[in-house]
Design a protein around this motif. Structure first.
Motif, PDB file in Angstrom:
ATOM      1  N   SER A  32       0.835  -1.208   0.000  1.00  0.00           N
ATOM      2  CA  SER A  32       0.000   0.000   0.000  1.00  0.00           C
ATOM      3  C   SER A  32       0.868   1.255   0.000  1.00  0.00           C
ATOM      4  N   LYS A  35       2.229   1.938  -3.510  1.00  0.00           N
ATOM      5  CA  LYS A  35       1.202   2.516  -4.379  1.00  0.00           C
ATOM      6  C   LYS A  35       0.900   3.947  -3.953  1.00  0.00           C
ATOM      7  N   VAL A  44      -4.940   5.321  -0.200  1.00  0.00           N
ATOM      8  CA  VAL A  44      -4.992   3.892  -0.525  1.00  0.00           C
ATOM      9  C   VAL A  44      -5.697   3.157   0.620  1.00  0.00           C
ATOM     10  N   TYR A 223      -1.606   7.207   2.783  1.00  0.00           N
ATOM     11  CA  TYR A 223      -1.238   8.025   1.633  1.00  0.00           C
ATOM     12  C   TYR A 223       0.145   8.605   1.844  1.00  0.00           C
TER      13      TYR A 223
ATOM     14  N   ASP C 130      -5.085   2.509  -7.096  1.00  0.00           N
ATOM     15  CA  ASP C 130      -4.023   1.754  -6.414  1.00  0.00           C
ATOM     16  C   ASP C 130      -4.057   0.271  -6.757  1.00  0.00           C
TER      17      ASP C 130
END
Lengths: 298, 365, 206
Positions: A32, A35, A44, A223, C130
């Motif tokens: 996570s 990303k 995320v 995030y 994502d």
């Protein structure tokens, strides 16, 4: 004592995995995080776990730190800018217990800084990681609590409602009346909550050389802001973003540029202002002593 | 300069923990509770912390209650924080409540049902009079119940299944596919039935009770009928891939509630009864009924009903059921917020100054 | 998911080992990946050793072992799928292998000559960008290829990067990927014990 590598009161707890989380959970959080860096400011969703500290007390930040931290790291934990507030102490003790990690109060000695409500006054360097504890990750949730709706707004960058909310302040007060958790637009695309830092700290996020990671445990969102990324506080051409400032200075170190907390000193409302960032303030006090000392010597 | 910044957070925390331990133990002359005592004599409290703590283990539940001085929410939190560190080995086969070893089973919809009404252990018909004989701490007489003359039927068909034979109640569909795991993935909306039921099973009992109550007072839904409540023991089975057949790994106590609700039909569907479903670990009837009511209320969009009330709104209900989350955020307001408060203080002073200035300007004009 | 046991995979005598230290190796490799993704274009070395199965480079194999598990469907290119890697991945990560590139969260490419076009990989959903794929593209060199100039988040001013072995269409495909932002795939280039991150935010002039 500002640094220690081993706390005799806690000691590594053998009953749990390194840094508490199991490896599968760390992998999920690590994916996570990657990303999150790839889509700056986008929240995320992640499978947040229950931690032994309550939601709302930094569980998002703790899970991020636990997934990032290793034996070579040195951790600094602050709450309200201070290393010695009880929740900062509590979180630092948690990591000493479950990861036996070295800690510090010095910004520049820390490889990971976990924070609640402040960004240190001392500028961060490349390679450092700052982890923010976030209670409410979506700035739009105050406007529409339905995730299905705010998710669409983020998807299509429909941020007019946020702009409108701020403009209502201008219409009423003549300026934007938002003082903390002031929304920012990251990389020109995603609207993001900087966590409840005072807007005084907002400019520090822009083009920061360090890696900025945000964890919201209860709301299950992660995030990030990569280094050297545009982070713009929302404003208007005729009402540009402005920060807090103080007319006085810190009563302890004399700083005129740091964020000050108000301290009430007596029953009749007497008050002084002191730096909220204790490490910064201590450094300056030590420097002042040093200067006085050398003046006496010369 | 007389001001010295406050320090000593660490020592304060350690001392606070000692005070908690002291309070927990209470008067040391009073004998200490054992986990067995809690598990056996505070069984319903243990049931509640097991279901909301999402872990079936009576001794752990008892330990959590002991550690939390009997505070259910604190005990639930302890169990959750423990269970999160446990590896997940797999998913069990669905439990078969039709094959339950029933100890209690009632239906409010039919006077008599195959297998019979079985009252079992319930407070329903106990007069709530304080029983001072319990204060004596000596058992008066035997607490043993009389055995029934006939053994219960080993299998009792579920009442709702009987209605199903006539087509009066909607069919239960197999979900199929991989089951969502709320403990490993964040919720997404619209939530599937698996997400909804998992969420409700872990939900705070008081919150569900209040919400369920609201649905019966004009804030959504029609009058529900309790088709059946059953309490008893069921087997938990897993089917390891390499074996190819199920093996039983545990027997657990569960409470199941199925409610029957009126549905007036839509363009596609004829009028028929609809279902609400509740299931809990242990004996938690209040929770099971509330869960079934909320499950049904939340099915409004699926059944083409208007979503008008809080209990029908999944984005209102589901994110707010979890008392570990709710308690965390609400209690976090105790944490220092003085940086933000300072910011607000400054703003307020400025707004007041501006207000005064505007007033003065108005007066001089 | 059903109960999974590693015993169902017969461990062939040639099966290469996993991480020597599953906790600290994985942590160290993740930090390298985090740095690479945070500072795109910089070559980040992994200072951990591993006897990787052919044809994987140390850094490729390390990334697999640190990031993949039963929750991440993985796609392998033909060259990677031909040897011991599928069995090795299943045994150490439990990762499900998928036939079609579009179904993968991770894709491992060791034969860049046969790299599928980037739009064959999953770019995420507009509400969940994502969920897109991450490509691990193993190349002959991270320092001796043709010069490309990268700009974007994580890069102060610009970075000059020399990835070798990429197909001629790669950077024009990358432009298209960037056009769909916030949708898009992300890439790690690997070679030897090092890696370079290329998140979807980066604009490249080749």
């Amino acid at each position: 004592m500002s640094t220690n590598s081993n706390n005799e009161q806690s000691g590594h707890n053998e009953g749990y995995n390194f840094a508490y989380l199991d490896e599968q959970t760390k992998r999920m959080i690590r994916r996570s995080l990657l990303k999150a860096l790839s889509i700056p400011g986008y929240q995320v969703p992640f499978g947040s776990r229950e931690m032994p500290l309550p939601y709302g007390w930094g569980t998002g930040g703790i899970q991020v730190t636990a997934s990032v931290i290793g034996p070579k790291d040195r951790l600094k934990v602050i709450d309200q800018g201070a290393d010695d507030t009880t929740n900062a102490v509590s979180i630092r003790r948690f990591f000493q217990m479950v990861a036996d990690v070295a800690t510090t109060e010095k910004v520049l000695e820390a490889s990971i800084i976990q924070t609640r409500h402040r960004i240190p006054e001392t500028p961060l360097n490349e390679g450092q990681i700052i982890v923010y504890q976030v209670p409410t990750p979506d700035p739009l949730s105050k406007i529409d609590p339905r995730e299905s709706e705010t998710r669409k707004m983020h998807a299509y960058a429909e941020y007019g409602v946020m702009q409108l909310t701020l403009y209502e302040d201008i219409a009423r007060f003549g300026h934007i009346a938002k003082t903390y958790d002031y929304p920012v637009l990251v990389n020109g695309r995603h609207l993001m909550s900087p966590s409840p830092i005072p807007k005084f700290d907002n400019p520090k996020m822009q083009d920061n050389p360090a890696i900025q990671l945000y964890g919201a445990g209860r709301e299950k969102r992660i995030y990030a802001i990569p280094p050297y990324t545009t982070v713009k506080s929302l404003d208007f051409d005729d009402h540009p973003f402005s920060m807090q400032s103080w007319s006085g200075c810190c009563s302890l170190c004399g700083s005129t540029t740091s964020y000050l907390d108000e301290v009430i000193t007596d029953d009749s409302g007497g008050r002084i202002f002191v730096c909220s960032d204790t490490d910064y303030c201590n450094d300056r006090q030590a420097q002042l002593l040093c200067d006085e000392h050398s003046e006496v010597q010369t | 300069m007389s001001y010295v910044a406050v320090k000593g957070g660490e020592r304060a925390i350690l001392n606070s923990q000692k005070l908690v331990a002291e309070n927990r133990r209470g008067n040391p002359k009073v004998s200490e509770l054992s986990l067995d005592q809690i598990s056996e004599q505070f069984g319903l409290a243990v049931d509640r912390v097991m279901v909301e703590g999402s872990i079936y283990d009576r001794l752990l539940g008892a330990l959590a209650l002991k550690q939390a001085q009997g505070d259910a929410l604190e005990a639930i939190f302890l169990l959750r924080a423990f269970r999160t560190t446990l590896p997940r080995f797999g998913v069990s086969a669905p439990i078969d409540t039709g094959a339950m070893r029933v100890r209690r089973r009632i239906s409010a919809t039919f006077k008599d049902i195959p297998g019979g009404q079985v009252l079992g252990p319930t407070y329903d018909y106990v007069h709530r009079l304080l029983d001072f004989s319990l204060a004596a701490e000596v058992s008066v007489g035997s607490a043993e119940a009389n055995a029934a003359e006939e053994a219960l039927d080993p299998t009792m068909p579920r009442v709702i299944d009987i209605l199903g034979q006539e087509g009066l109640i909607e069919e239960e569909r197999e979900g199929g596919g991989e089951v969502f795991d709320l403990t490993r993935e964040p919720m997404t909306f619209p939530a599937g039935r698996d997400q909804r039921l998992q969420n409700l099973a872990r939900a705070d009992e008081g919150f569900l009770l209040g919400l369920a109550y609201s649905t019966t007072r004009g804030y959504g839904g029609a009058h529900p009928f309790v088709g059946e409540i059953r309490l008893g023991e069921v087997l938990v089975e897993i089917e390891p891939e390499e074996l190819g057949f199920p093996i039983a790994i545990a027997e657990i106590t569960v409470t199941e509630c199925q409610t029957i609700n009126q549905f007036r039909g839509s363009a596609e569907k004829p009028p028929q009864f609809t279902r609400g479903y509740g299931l809990t670990f242990g004996h938690c009837e209040r929770k099971a009924i509330s869960m079934a009511l909320i499950d049904r209320a939340l099915r409004a969009p699926e059944l083409g009903e208007d979503v008008r009330h809080p209990a029908q709104n999944e984005q209102f209900v589901l994110p707010h059921t979890d008392n570990v989350e709710a308690n965390g955020l609400i209690s976090h307001f105790k944490l220092p917020h003085y940086v933000d408060f300072q910011a607000e203080l400054q703003l307020l002073r400025r707004l007041r100054e501006e207000h005064e200035a505007a007033k003065d300007a108005g007066a001089t004009q | 998911m059903s109960l999974r046991s590693s015993h169902q995979f017969s461990t062939s005598p040639t099966l290469k080992p996993g991480l020597a230290d599953p906790i600290f190796d994985a942590q160290s490799v993740f930090r390298a990946a985090l740095s690479a993704n945070a500072y795109p274009g910089r070559r980040v070395s992994i200072d951990r050793a591993l006897d990787a199965p052919q044809p994987l480079a140390t850094s490729t194999a390390m990334l697999c072992l640190s990031l993949m598990d039963l929750e991440t469907p993985v796609w392998l290119d033909r060259q990677t799928a031909a040897g011991d890697v599928p069995q090795w991945l299943r045994f150490h990560c439990g990762a499900p292998l998928v036939e079609r590139a579009v179904g993968a969260r991770f894709a491992i490419i060791t034969d860049t000559g046969a790299l599928p076009h980037l739009n064959e990989f999953y770019a995420g959903e507009i509400q969940y960008p994502d969920r897109s794929a991450t490509l691990i593209v193993q190349v002959p060199s991270l320092t001796e290829g043709p010069t490309s100039v990268w700009t974007g988040p994580g890069i102060r001013d610009s970075a000059s990067v020399r990835i070798s072995g990429l197909p001629s269409w790669f950077w024009s495909d990358w432009d298209v990927n960037a056009d769909h932002y916030p949708l898009g795939i992300d890439v790690f280039f690997t070679s030897g014990n090092a890696l370079v991150g290329l998140p979807r935010t980066i604009k490249v002039e080749a």
